[in-house]
Write a protein that holds these residues in place. Structure first.
Motif, PDB file in Angstrom:
ATOM      1  N   PRO A 141       0.836  -1.181  -0.020  1.00  0.00           N
ATOM      2  CA  PRO A 141       0.069  -0.077  -0.164  1.00  0.00           C
ATOM      3  C   PRO A 141       0.840   1.313  -0.017  1.00  0.00           C
ATOM      4  N   ALA A 142       0.419   2.045  -0.798  1.00  0.00           N
ATOM      5  CA  ALA A 142       1.371   3.431  -0.907  1.00  0.00           C
ATOM      6  C   ALA A 142       1.968   4.000   0.538  1.00  0.00           C
ATOM      7  N   GLY A 143       0.653   4.232   1.367  1.00  0.00           N
ATOM      8  CA  GLY A 143       0.999   4.705   2.608  1.00  0.00           C
ATOM      9  C   GLY A 143       2.259   4.030   3.253  1.00  0.00           C
ATOM     10  N   LEU A 144       2.233   2.678   3.195  1.00  0.00           N
ATOM     11  CA  LEU A 144       3.064   2.019   3.924  1.00  0.00           C
ATOM     12  C   LEU A 144       4.449   1.610   3.436  1.00  0.00           C
ATOM     13  N   ARG A 145       4.551   2.232   2.169  1.00  0.00           N
ATOM     14  CA  ARG A 145       5.886   1.833   1.408  1.00  0.00           C
ATOM     15  C   ARG A 145       6.916   2.699   1.985  1.00  0.00           C
ATOM     16  N   PRO A 146       6.844   4.132   2.419  1.00  0.00           N
ATOM     17  CA  PRO A 146       8.110   4.851   3.173  1.00  0.00           C
ATOM     18  C   PRO A 146       8.736   4.002   4.281  1.00  0.00           C
ATOM     19  N   TYR A 147       7.758   3.393   5.010  1.00  0.00           N
ATOM     20  CA  TYR A 147       7.994   2.542   6.167  1.00  0.00           C
ATOM     21  C   TYR A 147       8.900   1.314   5.792  1.00  0.00           C
ATOM     22  N   LEU A 148       8.188   0.717   4.994  1.00  0.00           N
ATOM     23  CA  LEU A 148       8.753  -0.409   4.654  1.00  0.00           C
ATOM     24  C   LEU A 148      10.310  -0.318   3.762  1.00  0.00           C
ATOM     25  N   ARG A 149      10.289   0.808   3.197  1.00  0.00           N
ATOM     26  CA  ARG A 149      11.707   1.078   2.496  1.00  0.00           C
ATOM     27  C   ARG A 149      12.742   1.416   3.905  1.00  0.00           C
ATOM     28  N   LEU A 150      12.096   2.058   4.775  1.00  0.00           N
ATOM     29  CA  LEU A 150      12.798   2.522   6.103  1.00  0.00           C
ATOM     30  C   LEU A 150      13.438   1.227   6.772  1.00  0.00           C
ATOM     31  N   SER A 151      12.448   0.199   6.636  1.00  0.00           N
ATOM     32  CA  SER A 151      13.110  -1.172   7.376  1.00  0.00           C
ATOM     33  C   SER A 151      14.219  -2.113   6.373  1.00  0.00           C
ATOM     34  N   ARG A 152      14.034  -1.572   5.009  1.00  0.00           N
ATOM     35  CA  ARG A 152      15.042  -2.300   3.970  1.00  0.00           C
ATOM     36  C   ARG A 152      14.033  -3.456   3.722  1.00  0.00           C
ATOM     37  N   ALA A 153      12.693  -3.388   3.679  1.00  0.00           N
ATOM     38  CA  ALA A 153      11.877  -4.667   3.283  1.00  0.00           C
ATOM     39  C   ALA A 153      12.014  -4.761   1.742  1.00  0.00           C
ATOM     40  N   ASP A 154      12.354  -3.814   1.040  1.00  0.00           N
ATOM     41  CA  ASP A 154      12.753  -3.921  -0.205  1.00  0.00           C
ATOM     42  C   ASP A 154      13.868  -4.272  -1.039  1.00  0.00           C
ATOM     43  N   ARG A 155      14.752  -4.603   0.108  1.00  0.00           N
ATOM     44  CA  ARG A 155      16.026  -5.338  -0.039  1.00  0.00           C
ATOM     45  C   ARG A 155      16.338  -6.384   1.075  1.00  0.00           C
ATOM     46  N   PRO A 156      15.784  -7.579   0.794  1.00  0.00           N
ATOM     47  CA  PRO A 156      15.594  -8.595   2.012  1.00  0.00           C
ATOM     48  C   PRO A 156      17.013  -9.204   2.198  1.00  0.00           C
ATOM     49  N   ILE A 157      18.332  -9.135   1.607  1.00  0.00           N
ATOM     50  CA  ILE A 157      19.289  -9.504   1.815  1.00  0.00           C
ATOM     51  C   ILE A 157      19.761  -9.431   3.303  1.00  0.00           C
ATOM     52  N   GLY A 158      19.482  -8.347   4.115  1.00  0.00           N
ATOM     53  CA  GLY A 158      19.947  -7.807   5.549  1.00  0.00           C
ATOM     54  C   GLY A 158      19.019  -8.827   6.257  1.00  0.00           C
ATOM     55  N   THR A 159      17.840  -9.220   5.852  1.00  0.00           N
ATOM     56  CA  THR A 159      17.235 -10.024   6.998  1.00  0.00           C
ATOM     57  C   THR A 159      17.659 -11.381   6.865  1.00  0.00           C
ATOM     58  N   TRP A 160      18.002 -11.892   5.691  1.00  0.00           N
ATOM     59  CA  TRP A 160      18.675 -13.247   5.488  1.00  0.00           C
ATOM     60  C   TRP A 160      20.156 -13.268   6.172  1.00  0.00           C
ATOM     61  N   LEU A 161      21.002 -12.136   6.244  1.00  0.00           N
ATOM     62  CA  LEU A 161      22.403 -12.125   6.744  1.00  0.00           C
ATOM     63  C   LEU A 161      22.039 -12.121   8.280  1.00  0.00           C
ATOM     64  N   LEU A 162      21.020 -11.666   8.703  1.00  0.00           N
ATOM     65  CA  LEU A 162      20.529 -11.723  10.256  1.00  0.00           C
ATOM     66  C   LEU A 162      20.171 -13.019  10.667  1.00  0.00           C
ATOM     67  N   LEU A 163      19.165 -13.744   9.620  1.00  0.00           N
ATOM     68  CA  LEU A 163      18.436 -14.892  10.068  1.00  0.00           C
ATOM     69  C   LEU A 163      19.680 -16.113   9.973  1.00  0.00           C
ATOM     70  N   LEU A 164      20.274 -16.028   9.057  1.00  0.00           N
ATOM     71  CA  LEU A 164      21.182 -17.457   9.035  1.00  0.00           C
ATOM     72  C   LEU A 164      21.719 -17.880   9.920  1.00  0.00           C
ATOM     73  N   PRO A 165      22.481 -16.937  10.906  1.00  0.00           N
ATOM     74  CA  PRO A 165      23.287 -17.309  12.022  1.00  0.00           C
ATOM     75  C   PRO A 165      22.156 -17.836  13.118  1.00  0.00           C
ATOM     76  N   CYS A 166      21.200 -17.383  13.197  1.00  0.00           N
ATOM     77  CA  CYS A 166      20.173 -17.920  14.145  1.00  0.00           C
ATOM     78  C   CYS A 166      19.910 -19.469  13.739  1.00  0.00           C
ATOM     79  N   TRP A 167      19.611 -19.579  12.486  1.00  0.00           N
ATOM     80  CA  TRP A 167      19.353 -20.919  12.011  1.00  0.00           C
ATOM     81  C   TRP A 167      20.615 -21.862  12.286  1.00  0.00           C
TER      82      TRP A 167
END
Length: 329
Positions: free
Chosen positions: A35-61
């Protein structure tokens, strides 16, 4: 405001007025479907660039897999730990990136690759960003509080390196160490969530993850080396300069060696010889993937460096596949 995909021809080419972020992958799901109103916040969270989530998640697994290999006691609760890591990594990566953008707002508007981010581009105010950060952290805390008390304590302690990291590039040439402290904390936390206490294999795995972070984030930092020099921001990329390939080989060796030790101490004394051999294949294969990245290095090509950085999702997934096979052996 119209939202269109980022231009595909390089990391410095966000389209003015579109709200897209320069180094986000073209046609990412945020720009296309959120949704357009949520996009700036998701961009702030880097949701448009998921690589960082993977790099945080993989050591957990990694930590969960080696903890199960260590005590040979898989439980139904581990399914929740596995899933909770995924949700928590997404939330805490988002909260951490939001905090990073708040503290770096006066730097980001001076760097070509980052001036299109939500705060310097005016999509989100600092107050709105703070509220978004707190919301993400509170949701992540709800997951953390389902674990045992020792793991909860480690989770709270993780806030310290997360808080310090954005300031590290102002006072040390090694800010990637602080990123490694924060991004690999899940190896400690998740081991403890399964075992109930922190033990040496988890610490070895944690330090291996830190060496891996120094590897991939030095590659990442070479994108901004020229801009960082102009504004006085420190990084291992600037510190190493043309000697970066030499240092990256050191980080590769440290990652493989320390992860190998973590596997050995996790497998002893109860895992089978076959399980040990399969698990040791993880750091070995991971090292070959890192060596492949080294062969493709082009320190003056920002697009190539970003491509290699993103390849580290696969780098971190490789040992997990071997660990999974060891658990089935």
């Amino acid at each position: 405001m119209q939202d269109q995909p980022a231009a595909p021809d390089g990391p410095d080419t966000a389209q003015p007025g579109t709200g897209t972020v320069a180094d986000a992958p073209p046609d990412n799901w945020v720009d296309r479907y959120a949704p357009a109103g949520l996009r700036p916040y998701l961009r702030l969270s880097r949701a448009d660039r998921p690589i960082g989530t993977w790099l945080l998640l993989l050591p957990c697994w990694w930590g969960l897999a080696l903890a199960i290999l260590h005590d040979q006691s898989p439980r139904w609760e581990d399914l929740w730990i596995f899933a909770g890591c995924g949700i928590g990594a997404f939330l805490m990566r988002g909260a951490g990136c939001t905090w990073n953008d708040i503290t770096d707002r006066d730097i980001d508007d001076k760097v070509a690759r980052t001036r299109s981010r939500p705060i310097p581009s005016g999509q989100v105010s600092v107050r709105q960003a703070l509220a978004w950060m707190v919301l993400q952290a509170l949701l992540a805390a709800c997951i953390l509080f389902t674990f045992n008390w020792t793991a909860i304590g480690l989770g709270v302690l993780a806030l310290l390196p997360v808080t310090i990291y954005p300031f590290a590039k102002r006072f040390t040439w090694w800010p990637q160490i602080f990123l490694g402290l924060a991004f690999n904390w899940g190896a400690l936390l998740v081991w403890t969530a399964h075992i109930g206490r922190l033990e040496s294999p988890a610490v070895l795995l944690y330090v291996a993850g830190m060496a891996w972070t120094l590897f991939y984030d030095t590659i990442y930092a070479h994108q901004d080396a020229e801009d960082d020099a102009l504004i006085g921001v420190k990084s291992t990329a600037r510190l190493f300069g043309d000697r970066s390939p030499h240092w990256l080989r050191r980080f590769l060796a440290a990652t493989v060696g320390l992860m190998g030790l973590a596997v050995i101490f996790s497998a002893l004394p109860d895992a089978s010889v076959l399980a040990l051999v399969l698990a040791l294949g993880g750091p070995w294969a991971m090292g070959w993937h890192m060596a492949w990245q080294l062969r493709g290095l082009d320190l003056d090509n920002s697009s190539k460096m970003l491509q290699l950085f993103r390849a580290n999702r696969d780098t971190g997934m490789i040992p997990l596949l071997f660990f999974g096979a060891a658990l089935l052996a």
